[in-house]
Design a protein around this motif. Structure first.
Motif, PDB file in Angstrom:
ATOM      1  N   ILE A 140      46.549  34.137  88.251  1.00 41.41           N
ATOM      2  CA  ILE A 140      46.265  33.734  89.636  1.00 41.41           C
ATOM      3  C   ILE A 140      46.747  34.870  90.529  1.00 41.41           C
ATOM      4  CG2 ILE A 140      46.872  32.137  91.490  1.00 41.41           C
ATOM      5  CD1 ILE A 140      46.912  30.951  87.914  1.00 41.41           C
ATOM      6  N   THR A 141      45.925  35.276  91.478  1.00 40.25           N
ATOM      7  CA  THR A 141      46.262  36.427  92.313  1.00 40.25           C
ATOM      8  C   THR A 141      45.883  36.187  93.757  1.00 40.25           C
ATOM      9  OG1 THR A 141      45.926  38.811  92.605  1.00 40.25           O
ATOM     10  CG2 THR A 141      44.031  37.537  91.800  1.00 40.25           C
ATOM     11  N   ASP A 142      46.653  36.776  94.657  1.00 37.83           N
ATOM     12  CA  ASP A 142      46.294  36.778  96.082  1.00 37.83           C
ATOM     13  C   ASP A 142      45.770  38.140  96.508  1.00 37.83           C
ATOM     14  OD1 ASP A 142      48.529  38.382  96.155  1.00 37.83           O
ATOM     15  OD2 ASP A 142      49.673  37.121  97.535  1.00 37.83           O
ATOM     16  N   GLY A 143      45.505  38.996  95.522  1.00 37.64           N
ATOM     17  CA  GLY A 143      45.028  40.350  95.799  1.00 37.64           C
ATOM     18  C   GLY A 143      46.133  41.377  95.823  1.00 37.64           C
ATOM     19  N   HIS A 144      47.365  40.908  95.967  1.00 42.62           N
ATOM     20  CA  HIS A 144      48.519  41.810  95.996  1.00 42.62           C
ATOM     21  C   HIS A 144      49.560  41.444  94.942  1.00 42.62           C
ATOM     22  CE1 HIS A 144      47.062  43.480  99.800  1.00 42.62           C
ATOM     23  NE2 HIS A 144      46.888  42.238 100.216  1.00 42.62           N
ATOM     24  N   HIS A 145      49.669  40.164  94.648  1.00 41.62           N
ATOM     25  CA  HIS A 145      50.656  39.685  93.698  1.00 41.62           C
ATOM     26  C   HIS A 145      49.961  38.796  92.665  1.00 41.62           C
ATOM     27  CE1 HIS A 145      52.760  40.332  97.563  1.00 41.62           C
ATOM     28  NE2 HIS A 145      53.715  40.828  96.806  1.00 41.62           N
ATOM     29  N   ASP A 146      50.309  39.015  91.400  1.00 37.55           N
ATOM     30  CA  ASP A 146      49.733  38.224  90.309  1.00 37.55           C
ATOM     31  C   ASP A 146      50.819  37.366  89.661  1.00 37.55           C
ATOM     32  OD1 ASP A 146      47.501  39.665  90.853  1.00 37.55           O
ATOM     33  OD2 ASP A 146      47.423  40.724  88.939  1.00 37.55           O
ATOM     34  N   ILE A 147      50.396  36.232  89.131  1.00 35.75           N
ATOM     35  CA  ILE A 147      51.287  35.403  88.330  1.00 35.75           C
ATOM     36  C   ILE A 147      50.457  34.777  87.214  1.00 35.75           C
ATOM     37  CG2 ILE A 147      50.963  33.315  89.751  1.00 35.75           C
ATOM     38  CD1 ILE A 147      53.987  32.735  89.274  1.00 35.75           C
ATOM     39  N   LEU A 148      51.022  34.693  86.024  1.00 34.68           N
ATOM     40  CA  LEU A 148      50.343  34.031  84.911  1.00 34.68           C
ATOM     41  C   LEU A 148      50.791  32.572  84.868  1.00 34.68           C
ATOM     42  CD1 LEU A 148      50.310  36.394  81.790  1.00 34.68           C
ATOM     43  CD2 LEU A 148      48.405  35.743  83.258  1.00 34.68           C
ATOM     44  N   CYS A 149      49.832  31.684  84.692  1.00 30.39           N
ATOM     45  CA  CYS A 149      50.141  30.265  84.624  1.00 30.39           C
ATOM     46  C   CYS A 149      49.756  29.730  83.246  1.00 30.39           C
ATOM     47  CB  CYS A 149      49.409  29.486  85.719  1.00 30.39           C
ATOM     48  SG  CYS A 149      50.041  27.813  85.950  1.00 30.39           S
ATOM     49  N   PHE A 150      50.697  29.040  82.601  1.00 25.00           N
ATOM     50  CA  PHE A 150      50.487  28.424  81.300  1.00 25.00           C
ATOM     51  C   PHE A 150      50.285  26.923  81.501  1.00 25.00           C
ATOM     52  CE2 PHE A 150      52.711  32.328  80.570  1.00 25.00           C
ATOM     53  CZ  PHE A 150      52.336  32.777  79.305  1.00 25.00           C
ATOM     54  N   PHE A 151      49.534  26.302  80.601  1.00 25.19           N
ATOM     55  CA  PHE A 151      49.173  24.904  80.784  1.00 25.19           C
ATOM     56  C   PHE A 151      49.562  24.088  79.550  1.00 25.19           C
ATOM     57  CE2 PHE A 151      46.601  27.392  83.630  1.00 25.19           C
ATOM     58  CZ  PHE A 151      46.660  26.670  84.812  1.00 25.19           C
ATOM     59  N   ARG A 152      50.178  22.980  79.800  1.00 24.54           N
ATOM     60  CA  ARG A 152      50.754  22.085  78.805  1.00 24.54           C
ATOM     61  C   ARG A 152      49.673  21.429  77.937  1.00 24.54           C
ATOM     62  NH1 ARG A 152      52.243  16.302  79.114  1.00 24.54           N
ATOM     63  NH2 ARG A 152      54.379  15.953  78.395  1.00 24.54           N
ATOM     64  N   ASP A 153      49.899  21.369  76.644  1.00 22.20           N
ATOM     65  CA  ASP A 153      49.077  20.540  75.768  1.00 22.20           C
ATOM     66  C   ASP A 153      49.632  19.122  75.877  1.00 22.20           C
ATOM     67  OD1 ASP A 153      48.282  19.029  73.394  1.00 22.20           O
ATOM     68  OD2 ASP A 153      47.433  20.905  72.668  1.00 22.20           O
ATOM     69  N   ASP A 154      48.927  18.263  76.621  1.00 23.23           N
ATOM     70  CA  ASP A 154      49.436  16.919  76.876  1.00 23.23           C
ATOM     71  C   ASP A 154      49.605  16.114  75.597  1.00 23.23           C
ATOM     72  OD1 ASP A 154      49.637  17.276  79.604  1.00 23.23           O
ATOM     73  OD2 ASP A 154      47.729  16.297  80.066  1.00 23.23           O
ATOM     74  N   GLY A 155      48.643  16.218  74.698  1.00 23.09           N
ATOM     75  CA  GLY A 155      48.691  15.405  73.493  1.00 23.09           C
ATOM     76  C   GLY A 155      49.912  15.699  72.648  1.00 23.09           C
ATOM     77  N   LEU A 156      50.164  16.983  72.356  1.00 19.67           N
ATOM     78  CA  LEU A 156      51.308  17.343  71.528  1.00 19.67           C
ATOM     79  C   LEU A 156      52.629  17.079  72.250  1.00 19.67           C
ATOM     80  CD1 LEU A 156      50.135  20.619  69.755  1.00 19.67           C
ATOM     81  CD2 LEU A 156      50.695  18.433  68.699  1.00 19.67           C
ATOM     82  N   SER A 157      52.679  17.378  73.533  1.00 20.43           N
ATOM     83  CA  SER A 157      53.905  17.163  74.301  1.00 20.43           C
ATOM     84  C   SER A 157      54.259  15.680  74.331  1.00 20.43           C
ATOM     85  CB  SER A 157      53.741  17.704  75.721  1.00 20.43           C
ATOM     86  OG  SER A 157      53.412  19.081  75.721  1.00 20.43           O
ATOM     87  N   ASP A 158      53.262  14.842  74.567  1.00 21.52           N
ATOM     88  CA  ASP A 158      53.520  13.406  74.652  1.00 21.52           C
ATOM     89  C   ASP A 158      53.843  12.792  73.298  1.00 21.52           C
ATOM     90  OD1 ASP A 158      53.202  13.444  77.370  1.00 21.52           O
ATOM     91  OD2 ASP A 158      51.145  12.677  77.356  1.00 21.52           O
ATOM     92  N   LYS A 159      53.355  13.400  72.225  1.00 23.96           N
ATOM     93  CA  LYS A 159      53.751  12.908  70.900  1.00 23.96           C
ATOM     94  C   LYS A 159      55.261  13.044  70.708  1.00 23.96           C
ATOM     95  CE  LYS A 159      49.619  13.273  67.992  1.00 23.96           C
ATOM     96  NZ  LYS A 159      49.051  13.881  66.769  1.00 23.96           N
ATOM     97  N   ILE A 160      55.818  14.170  71.125  1.00 21.05           N
ATOM     98  CA  ILE A 160      57.270  14.337  71.004  1.00 21.05           C
ATOM     99  C   ILE A 160      57.979  13.375  71.944  1.00 21.05           C
ATOM    100  CG2 ILE A 160      59.199  15.926  71.348  1.00 21.05           C
ATOM    101  CD1 ILE A 160      57.374  18.202  70.521  1.00 21.05           C
ATOM    102  N   GLY A 161      57.452  13.221  73.153  1.00 17.76           N
ATOM    103  CA  GLY A 161      58.117  12.394  74.142  1.00 17.76           C
ATOM    104  C   GLY A 161      58.046  10.908  73.864  1.00 17.76           C
TER     105      GLY A 161
END
Length: 572
Positions: free
Chosen positions: A335-356
């Motif tokens: 994700i970028t504003d043209g001057h600054h970038d950041i990488l965004c990671f996204f949760r696997d809901d199925g696997l995360s909720d299995k542990i939870g």
């Protein structure tokens, strides 16, 4: 035998958070959950990494939690114990305590998951049976309960909340559990001192693991606010187009407040762990384009949020989007504003909720096999030349009391299976950032749909009458705060105290608990604490407390899974 297909990188991300349970005017703790999770979950989670040197994970520590851990350490160092339940553990004369203190013992010391934390201990269960046999509610029961009963109940409650790693390695704790009853003052005070040692050692233990290169540590805006809502209430409607919003059109000065929480978080992190955090878990994974670019502007390189946010964002970015989950989830996005970038990671809901939510019901070996098999299926289905990145993100503290032995066997076997797997490599978020060239896919995400890890929306924090009322009360207090700052009548010390109190009120936890789907006891506790915090802000501003703060905002009546402390990423 190693698979010829690209390996799979697993990001395990454990989030550690407790809101500020202190009454800032008195310094007294209203609820004990910070120190109890410290001696159970934060202790055990560090131990599992110490015991598995090849494992690599990321931990997120919210600064307001670290503030409280350090405060507890200071209490033990000075002897000024400001947590009333903890103080009672070391109290000399339990036959002379007040009715309120008696009620605190009974109200607190059976609060644990009965099946996994009380019933396994015969002496603790006997104490519960004695109390239930009285069939008397409230303080009258103490006419029949001796000082020794109270002493034993206090000891067993704290033993039940002691980490499994401590119960297996500490001979003193083992002797107490073997003795089971008739605990002496010396034994109670020795247990009290052990609790102090465990809490004081936590931040150094995690820093040592970081410095050894075995874990990554990240942060969250200081007091855990929902930053997109501080910036713009209307961002709610990205995922909830028809949601009612608070009467206040916006949170006054929200952008400045968001920046303050981010700056303070980085300062806190650098002080405690020796360097600023590279990444951030925005409170509740709550993001928007404005939030992510603001984080990038403050030097953060990565963030993480929920699967639902990615799905909504891809629909928003690409007309006719219709890829299968396998083809879009397992990679970070830029994700970028043209001057600054950041990488965004996204949760696997199925696997995360299995542990939870699911694996606590299985034998550890079955749960671990299912988890590994799920990862192998993701790797097998990968058709790209790049390696898939699976992000499993969840609460690192509240799930374990629903597992046998505080998930000792599950976590031990999980880490062992992962480090030995030929096609799965445990990684941290910064590991992924540092990988060369085209190792993993990193596409640009043109649009970000505002939302959180819970259902991809902000419905847990805004959009209902009770939650919106909580926001309106906060907006009213913030307007009073702004006027007081403009009047210039407060000293610098008073201004600092007011700003801290405001920041506490901006935390997400109060809004999480508003709603009739939560239990009456939990809603009452957090409703009272939120109104106390708002009242304290008015006191610090030297203004009269609005009468409305004497009345509950929300009344719960539900029975949510795992007590409501966790939610699933997607609605069941």
């Amino acid at each position: 035998m190693t698979d010829k297909r690209p390996k799979l990188y697993l990001n395990l991300y454990w989030h550690m958070h407790q809101p500020d349970y202190r009454d800032t005017l008195t310094g007294q703790y209203v609820l004990p959950w910070t120190y109890l999770h410290a001696i159970k979950d934060y202790t055990d989670m560090a131990w599992h990494l110490e015991a598995n040197p090849q494992a690599r994970v990321t931990f997120n520590f919210v600064p307001v939690l670290l503030d409280q851990l350090e405060d507890y350490s200071d209490q033990f160092a000075t002897g000024d114990i400001r947590d009333p339940l903890l103080a009672l553990l070391a109290e000399e004369a339990l036959d002379n305590i007040s009715t309120d203190q008696c009620n605190l013992i009974i109200d607190s010391c059976f609060k644990s998951h009965h099946e996994k934390m009380l019933a396994p201990f015969a002496h603790y269960q006997r104490l519960h049976n004695i109390y239930k046999a009285l069939q008397i509610e409230g303080s009258a029961a103490f006419n029949y309960l001796s000082a020794q009963y109270k002493a034993d109940l206090l000891v067993w409650y704290h033993l039940a909340w002691t980490g499994e790693s401590i119960r297996r390695t500490n001979t003193f704790v083992q002797k107490l559990m073997e003795k089971g009853t008739q605990f002496t003052l010396d034994e109670r005070r020795a247990l009290f001192r052990l609790i102090g040692e465990l809490i004081s050692g936590l931040i150094p233990r995690y820093k040592a693991l970081q410095d050894q290169g075995r874990i990554e540590l990240s942060t969250t805006p200081h007091y855990h606010p929902i930053v997109p809502l501080l910036l713009d209430f209307k961002s709610t409607r990205d995922a909830m187009p028809y949601a009612p919003l608070p009467h206040s059109p916006r949170y006054p000065g929200g952008s400045d407040r968001a920046c303050a929480h981010i700056r303070q978080a980085q300062a806190s992190h650098a002080t405690r762990f020796g360097k600023p955090a590279t990444g951030m878990w925005p409170a509740e994974g709550a993001v928007s384009y404005a939030t992510l670019t603001l984080m990038a502007q403050h030097g953060l390189k990565w963030a993480a949020t929920g699967e639902g946010v990615l799905t909504h964002s891809l629909y928003k970015s690409f007309e006719g989007f219709g890829l299968a989950k396998q083809d879009y989830l397992y990679q970070p996005y830029r994700i970028t504003d043209g001057h600054h970038d950041i990488l965004c990671f996204f949760r696997d809901d199925g696997l995360s909720d299995k542990i939870g939510f699911e694996y606590s019901k299985l034998y550890a070996s079955e749960a671990v096999s299912d988890f590994i098999r799920s990862l192998e299926q993701i790797q097998s289905a990968n058709t790209r030349t790049q390696c898939p990145v699976v992000s499993v993100i969840l609460d690192g503290e509240n799930a374990w009391e629903y597992y046998p032995y505080n998930a000792y066997y599950f976590l031990s076997e999980l880490y062992a299976a992962l480090v030995d797997h030929p096609n799965i490599e445990m990684a941290t978020f910064s590991d992924i950032l540092a990988m060369p060239g085209n190792t993993v896919a990193m596409e640009t995400l043109p649009e970000v749909a505002a939302g959180s890890w819970v259902y991809g929306s902000f419905s847990t924090w805004i959009g209902s009458a009770e939650k919106n009322r909580g926001w309106d009360l906060l907006c009213d207090a913030k307007e009073c705060y702004d006027r007081a700052m403009q009047d210039g009548l407060l000293t610098q010390e008073e201004i600092v105290a007011c700003e801290r109190q405001l920041a506490i009120c901006e935390g997400s936890d109060w809004f999480w608990w508003f709603g009739d789907y939560n239990s009456a006891m939990s809603v009452d506790s957090f409703d009272r604490l939120y109104r106390r915090n708002l009242s304290n802000l008015y006191h610090l501003l030297k203004l009269p407390v609005p009468e409305v703060l004497n009345h509950p905002i929300s009344v719960g009546a539900g029975d949510p899974a795992v007590g409501g402390t966790m939610r699933r990423g997607q609605e069941a």
